[in-house]
Design an enzyme around this catalytic site. Structure first.
Site, PDB file in Angstrom:
ATOM      1  N   GLN A 237      -4.328  84.548 -46.993  1.00 33.25           N
ATOM      2  CA  GLN A 237      -4.103  83.367 -46.157  1.00 33.25           C
ATOM      3  C   GLN A 237      -5.382  82.934 -45.465  1.00 33.25           C
ATOM      4  O   GLN A 237      -6.378  83.648 -45.437  1.00 33.25           O
ATOM      5  CB  GLN A 237      -3.013  83.676 -45.118  1.00 33.25           C
ATOM      6  CG  GLN A 237      -3.334  84.900 -44.266  1.00 33.25           C
ATOM      7  CD  GLN A 237      -2.105  85.539 -43.655  1.00 33.25           C
ATOM      8  OE1 GLN A 237      -1.026  84.968 -43.692  1.00 33.25           O
ATOM      9  NE2 GLN A 237      -2.250  86.719 -43.103  1.00 33.25           N
ATOM     10  N   HIS A 267       7.649  86.897 -27.702  1.00 30.65           N
ATOM     11  CA  HIS A 267       7.606  88.324 -28.024  1.00 30.65           C
ATOM     12  C   HIS A 267       8.534  89.164 -27.139  1.00 30.65           C
ATOM     13  O   HIS A 267       9.078  90.149 -27.610  1.00 30.65           O
ATOM     14  CB  HIS A 267       6.153  88.826 -27.993  1.00 30.65           C
ATOM     15  CG  HIS A 267       5.364  88.317 -29.159  1.00 30.65           C
ATOM     16  ND1 HIS A 267       4.455  87.280 -29.061  1.00 30.65           N
ATOM     17  CD2 HIS A 267       5.401  88.653 -30.476  1.00 30.65           C
ATOM     18  CE1 HIS A 267       3.949  87.023 -30.251  1.00 30.65           C
ATOM     19  NE2 HIS A 267       4.503  87.832 -31.136  1.00 30.65           N
ATOM     20  N   ASP A 292      -0.398  90.359 -35.504  1.00 26.71           N
ATOM     21  CA  ASP A 292      -1.139  89.975 -34.301  1.00 26.71           C
ATOM     22  C   ASP A 292      -1.051  91.030 -33.194  1.00 26.71           C
ATOM     23  O   ASP A 292      -1.767  90.968 -32.203  1.00 26.71           O
ATOM     24  CB  ASP A 292      -0.671  88.601 -33.778  1.00 26.71           C
ATOM     25  CG  ASP A 292       0.843  88.550 -33.563  1.00 26.71           C
ATOM     26  OD1 ASP A 292       1.437  89.605 -33.262  1.00 26.71           O
ATOM     27  OD2 ASP A 292       1.425  87.457 -33.687  1.00 26.71           O
ATOM     28  N   ASP A 312       1.990  95.264 -42.355  1.00 24.13           N
ATOM     29  CA  ASP A 312       1.614  93.857 -42.472  1.00 24.13           C
ATOM     30  C   ASP A 312       0.808  93.696 -43.749  1.00 24.13           C
ATOM     31  O   ASP A 312      -0.015  94.538 -44.096  1.00 24.13           O
ATOM     32  CB  ASP A 312       0.791  93.416 -41.252  1.00 24.13           C
ATOM     33  CG  ASP A 312       0.629  91.897 -41.210  1.00 24.13           C
ATOM     34  OD1 ASP A 312       1.311  91.248 -40.408  1.00 24.13           O
ATOM     35  OD2 ASP A 312      -0.183  91.363 -42.007  1.00 24.13           O
ATOM     36  N   ASP A 346       2.799  94.668 -48.877  1.00 21.30           N
ATOM     37  CA  ASP A 346       3.917  93.734 -48.886  1.00 21.30           C
ATOM     38  C   ASP A 346       5.161  94.537 -48.510  1.00 21.30           C
ATOM     39  O   ASP A 346       5.509  95.502 -49.199  1.00 21.30           O
ATOM     40  CB  ASP A 346       4.066  93.114 -50.279  1.00 21.30           C
ATOM     41  CG  ASP A 346       5.078  91.968 -50.303  1.00 21.30           C
ATOM     42  OD1 ASP A 346       6.098  92.056 -49.588  1.00 21.30           O
ATOM     43  OD2 ASP A 346       4.855  90.999 -51.034  1.00 21.30           O
ATOM     44  N   ALA A 347       5.823  94.168 -47.409  1.00 23.53           N
ATOM     45  CA  ALA A 347       6.926  94.974 -46.881  1.00 23.53           C
ATOM     46  C   ALA A 347       8.028  95.186 -47.920  1.00 23.53           C
ATOM     47  O   ALA A 347       8.671  96.234 -47.948  1.00 23.53           O
ATOM     48  CB  ALA A 347       7.499  94.307 -45.638  1.00 23.53           C
ATOM     49  N   ASP A 365       9.216  90.538 -38.077  1.00 24.34           N
ATOM     50  CA  ASP A 365       8.541  89.359 -37.527  1.00 24.34           C
ATOM     51  C   ASP A 365       7.656  88.726 -38.595  1.00 24.34           C
ATOM     52  O   ASP A 365       6.438  88.719 -38.486  1.00 24.34           O
ATOM     53  CB  ASP A 365       7.716  89.801 -36.297  1.00 24.34           C
ATOM     54  CG  ASP A 365       7.127  88.618 -35.547  1.00 24.34           C
ATOM     55  OD1 ASP A 365       7.610  87.493 -35.746  1.00 24.34           O
ATOM     56  OD2 ASP A 365       6.180  88.825 -34.777  1.00 24.34           O
TER      57      ASP A 365
END
Lengths: 506, 531
Positions: A237, A267, A292, A312, A346-347, A365
């Site tokens: 990205q 959050h 993040d 992540d 990749d989850a 999230d």
């Protein structure tokens, strides 16, 4: 000084510069507007036509030809030289891009069209007509060949579009300045003014050439309202961090992820209801997405938490959150906490290929499901994989986009969770940067809707009075009456809902 | 025979494209790779007409020999093992088993060399459903009896996309730029399909069902076999270019034949046989990264000790006691005294190996014609960047509208791996070429790899930089060709009858190259023998 051969050298340079500007415009427009065949065809057509206009217009220049020639050189230097940077700046605003592009091509074409006829008239007294035409035109075409060879082989790969444009602007300016000496006897007045102009233009182009690197950022700056303090493309990205009056903001592929001004609302609402629903002493926490580190910050407020596994996709994101002071400060150096371990995967694949001790709480999230690769992270298959990593009393929470803007998308996620056996308590809150935002709190066994946040946790947003109201839905965000599809790998219904619902706001 | 690059590309991809491609710079880096598979030239051995004298010590006795470890042979073995019958061997010519369903192991996923999906069967196909149950692919039944396949095995959305004039679009049928007339015709075509889906013959059967053995023999339906699919479309005044392309693609994809080479019956079979009732969508696809290799490996687990690889059957001799089978294994002849043989190999080979068949043919084996394909597996270090933001994203099946190839299948798709390295399987049926088979075997790896990359480069200019390796398999006899006047000419019925203790079992016998048909014939032959 023998002037004629030097003037012929000018012809080559002028011709090369002229074609370079044309190629630049064609390349940039096919970058931005796509369809290179149409773009190149239009650019070449307009450019050649404009040259014709310039050649024709040259008849109206009667006096001070040499002076006019230098002026035109300098004009080409400015407009041509800055053409690529200017177009880069414009493409942030696509609606004007076409107008700026084609006007610029027309102006440069007209000026370039003036050059050769004027130069021929300057030279006409020194050669006979036959010789003049053959030499000038031959050199003109040689210049064109040089440009067309240099452009793809050397200029674009080595210099890039901005620097190429500026370099040829400088060459044009140099031809102009040099012209004031070459043609000195023919220039009747203002020779010093011309020289000053020339050097100023050359200096400006040179500065821009040195600073060209920051130009791309400048262009991106216009896409965002605030200053960009970080911008990088990872394999996954485009990550951009901005700083403005209200604080820092993170964008992934141009989509806002948070603004420090109100991210605590998002959050706190994401993390604490799951802790309230789980009850005493949660120890093992799973975070999927959330690179993040802001969800981590909230999770680490609980003393009972022994370890947090964060998965992540993008190492670029998790490393940035640790290393960029603005982000690290915001997530309170969550990544330095020994309880946190980070996996970049990749989850979907990670859940499918790892056997793990079950978690007490899972915080999901992910970015909104705006493509198929993200859509799979909201499917029955994904939630089944997640389920296999939970205990009977585990609590999970999922960020589910806006139930106001994307009502069907929101309820499709809720239905999908229910389809794999979760008991779901939908809730929503308001995050000014995002609008009305939705979440899903779920467990594998029936549970009481939590009525207040866990005690003794330092919170800025949630309190005992307002907590329960998150679970009430105003009428414009409740479950729609029509049938809502469950999101499965083999139908990806959610991506289609999401596309349809958010497209209205583009 | 020496051809220039331009001539080869023109032969495979069409002249205009070859001219354009040849002006590209050809000095770019070219990936590694090789031709894999089929190294035994059985035809050559048989033509030498050697005397196959098996040394006395090399004879074994076994009740049944199954010849060919493709899906039909493996299914027969699976059936035997399931029924507790263990006195059989499974002889395979190649080192790899699985026939056109074979696959390779890879990282992060395996990849296929041929067949790569199975439409969800109807519940009445009970034996196939029991296989799926046994493999734990199912998770129960709907109230209506329809079987439920576990989500991770159903083809993940997005399933298909098509590349047309520089851009990728959703789906296989090209909707973009459709005229009203195109819309009317596809609609009309769909209605025609629906009519055939709900049609029942005078025997009460569907016109098109899987297996083919359950299809109606009513002449109204079987008459469709007399004409080509192209002719059928012409007779109904279908002229829409994109509709004809869609039908042509279907024929090339399932049969390796062009529209005018395919029987109309077979063409309609493709569209009708997997639709439950008129108006329904076609049955969903079950798929795996390694394609139908998953089934091969499952069968193999059940019959592992029975399989004899690298056993080229060179002679089958029917006699009073049963059948003797002679194989060539590592340059040594081995023999099996059997009571029965299941001949699960392409039917056209029968006269070459069965002694006495030519003198007294039970059926015209030459009617069972096969076509040639090549399949390339491209190992990519990363996925190509989309050229336009609006391009439809990488899907399971990725088709190029303007190409004679079938496009490529992305192996990582089904595993949900959307980033980084992947394997693409590129399919090319040799149906436009005269003497396709000879041509195919005249080309070297480099030439076929060039065809593949040049073809894909029109959609993915960065394919050269991303591809680290290309392996290619050439299928000289890939699959049965359902040309007009074959399926219902009567030859299949004759070949289904045992010939002196030899039972034929192959998808050829359905005239349609499908997993389900091979499975059906394998079970049928095994059942006949055990009865």
């Amino acid at each position: 000084m023998k002037r004629t051969p030097l003037l012929f050298l000018n012809v080559i340079i002028i011709a090369t510069c002229g074609l370079i500007y044309e190629l630049l415009a064609g390349t940039l427009s096919s970058y931005v507007l796509g369809d290179s065949v149409t773009q190149f065809s239009l650019i070449i057509g307009i450019y050649l036509f404009a040259m014709g206009v310039g050649s024709w217009a040259s008849r109206y220049i009667d006096r001070n030809i040499a002076e006019k020639f230098v002026d035109i050189e300098l004009a080409v230097a400015v407009i041509g030289g800055f053409s690529a940077p200017l177009l880069f700046l414009t493409f942030a605003n696509l609606s004007y891009f076409g107008i700026v592009l084609y006007s610029m091509v027309f102006i440069i074409g007209t000026l370039v069209g003036l050059e050769i006829p004027l130069l021929m008239r300057i030279l006409k007294d020194e050669l006979d007509f036959k010789d003049l035409v053959s030499k000038v035109l031959a050199l003109d075409y040689i210049g064109a060949l040089a440009a067309s060879l240099l452009f793809p082989i050397f200029l674009v790969p080595k210099l890039g579009l901005n620097r190429t444009s500026l370099l040829f602007g400088m060459l044009n300016a140099a031809v102009g300045i040099w012209g004031t000496w070459l043609l000195e006897p023919l220039i009747k007045r203002n020779i010093n003014i011309l020289r000053v102009k020339g050097f100023v233009i050359l200096a400006l182009l040179f500065i821009a050439f040195i600073k060209a690197d920051s130009l791309t950022t400048l262009a991106e700056d216009n896409l965002f309202t605030d200053n960009i303090i970080y911008a990088k493309s990872s394999p996954y990205q485009r990550i951009v961090v901005t700083k403005g009056k209200t604080g820092h903001a993170l964008f992934l592929n141009g989509n806002l992820q948070f603004n420090s001004f109100d991210e605590y609302r998002y959050h706190e609402a994401l993390v604490h209801p799951a802790f309230a629903a789980f009850g005493e002493n949660p120890k093992r926490i799973l975070v999927l997405g959330g690179g993040d580190g802001l969800a981590l910050r909230e999770i680490l407020k609980y003393k009972s938490v022994e370890n947090v596994t964060l998965v992540d996709l993008d190492p670029g994101m998790t490393e940035l959150s640790k290393a960029l002071p603005a982000l690290a400060e915001l997530n309170r150096n969550a990544y330095d906490d020994p309880r946190v371990s980070v996996t970049n995967a990749d989850a979907f694949f990670w859940l499918d290929n790892n056997t793990l001790e079950p978690f007490d709480i899972a915080i999901v999230d992910f970015p909104d499901p705006n493509n198929f690769a993200l859509g799979k992270l909201y499917t029955t298959r994904f939630y089944k994989l997640l389920k296999s990593k939970l205990k009977p009393d585990s609590a999970i929470v999922i960020q589910c986009t806006s139930p106001l803007i994307a009502r069907k998308s929101y309820w499709s996620i809720i239905k999908t969770l229910e389809a794999v056996g979760f008991i779901v308590k939908p809730y929503q809150t308001t995050v000014p940067s995002f609008g009305v935002w939705g979440y899903a709190l779920a467990k594998l066994q029936p549970f009481e809707t939590p009525s207040k946040p866990p005690a003794n946790i330092d919170l800025k947003f949630l309190n005992d009075n307002s907590f329960a109201s998150m679970f009430d839905f105003p009428s414009d965000t409740t479950l729609p009456l029509e049938e809502i599809e469950i999101n499965r790998l083999d139908n990806q219904a959610l991506v289609r809902y999401y596309e349809m619902e958010w497209r209205r706001f583009e | 025979m020496y051809l220039t690059r331009r001539e080869i590309l023109a032969a495979f991809l069409g002249t205009p494209f070859a001219l354009a491609a040849c002006s590209d710079n050809t000095s770019r880096e070219f990936p590694d790779g090789e031709i894999v598979g089929t190294n035994v030239n059985l035809g050559h051995i048989l033509r030498e007409n050697r005397n196959f004298e098996v040394p006395a010590g090399n004879w074994q006795t076994v009740k049944v020999a199954i010849i060919g470890a493709g899906i039909a042979g493996l299914s027969a073995g699976w059936k035997f093992a399931r029924e507790g019958f263990n006195d059989f061997v499974l002889l395979e010519l190649e080192k790899e088993i699985g026939g056109t369903s074979q696959s390779s192991v890879g990282n992060p996923v395996g990849y296929p060399w041929g067949a790569h999906y199975l439409p969800v069967p109807f519940p009445e196909n009970a034996e196939l459903v029991s296989l799926l149950d046994e493999m734990s692919l199912t998770e129960g039944r709907r109230a209506s009896g329809e079987i439920l396949i576990r989500e991770e095995f159903l083809c993940r959305d997005p399933e298909e996309r098509v590349f047309y004039k520089g851009r990728w679009y959703d789906g296989l049928y090209l909707h973009v730029g459709e005229s009203d007339e195109d819309k009317r015709q596809i609609d009309q075509f769909q209605k025609g399909i629906d009519r055939w889906v709900s049609w029942r013959g005078n025997d009460g059967k569907r016109a098109f069902a899987v297996p083919v053995a359950n299809c109606s023999t009513d002449a109204q339906a079987t008459a469709l076999d007399k004409i080509s699919f192209a002719e059928w479309l012409r007779q109904l005044d279908f002229t829409s270019e994109r509709l004809l392309w869609y039908c042509d693609y279907a024929c090339r994809d399932d049969y390796g034949l062009k529209l005018d080479q395919t029987s109309a019956w077979a063409g309609l079979f493709y569209f009708c046989s997997r639709v439950r009732k008129s108006g329904d969508e076609s049955q969903a696809f079950i798929t795996f990264p390694e394609g139908n290799g998953r089934f091969v490996n499952h069968f193999l687990e059940k019959v592992r000790e029975k399989v004899r690889r690298d056993h080229a059957v060179v002679s089958i001799i029917p006699n009073e006691k049963g059948v003797d089978v002679v194989c060539l294994n590592e340059n040594e002849l081995r023999g099996f005294h059997c009571e029965k043989v299941i001949f699960a190999s392409p039917i056209f080979t029968a006269p070459y190996v069965i002694r006495g068949f030519n003198e007294n043919p039970a059926f015209a084996a030459g009617e069972f014609q096969h076509n040639a394909w090549f399949v390339a597996n491209l190992f990519l270090k990363d996925r190509p960047k989309p050229r336009f933001a609006k391009d439809f994203p990488l899907s399971w099946d990725n088709v190029l509208y303007e190409s004679p190839s079938l496009g490529y299948v992305n192996a990582t798709h089904q595993k949900g791996i959307d980033y980084g390295a992947t394997v693409w399987t590129y399919y090319y049926p040799m149906c436009a070429e005269e003497k396709g088979r000879t041509k195919l075997f005249n080309y070297e790896w480099r030439e076929l790899a060039d065809v593949c990359l040049t073809d894909l480069a029109r959609a993915h200019p960065d394919i050269y930089e991303l591809t680290t390796r290309i392996d290619i398999m050439r299928w000289g006899h890939a699959m049965i060709s359902p040309r007009p006047d074959f399926i219902w000419s009567g030859v299949r019925e004759k070949a289904m009858r045992p010939y002196r203790n030899i039972h034929f079992a192959h998808t050829d016998l359905s005239g349609i190259p499908l997993f389900e048909e091979a499975f059906y014939h394998g079970l049928r032959a095994a059942g006949e023998i055990m009865r």
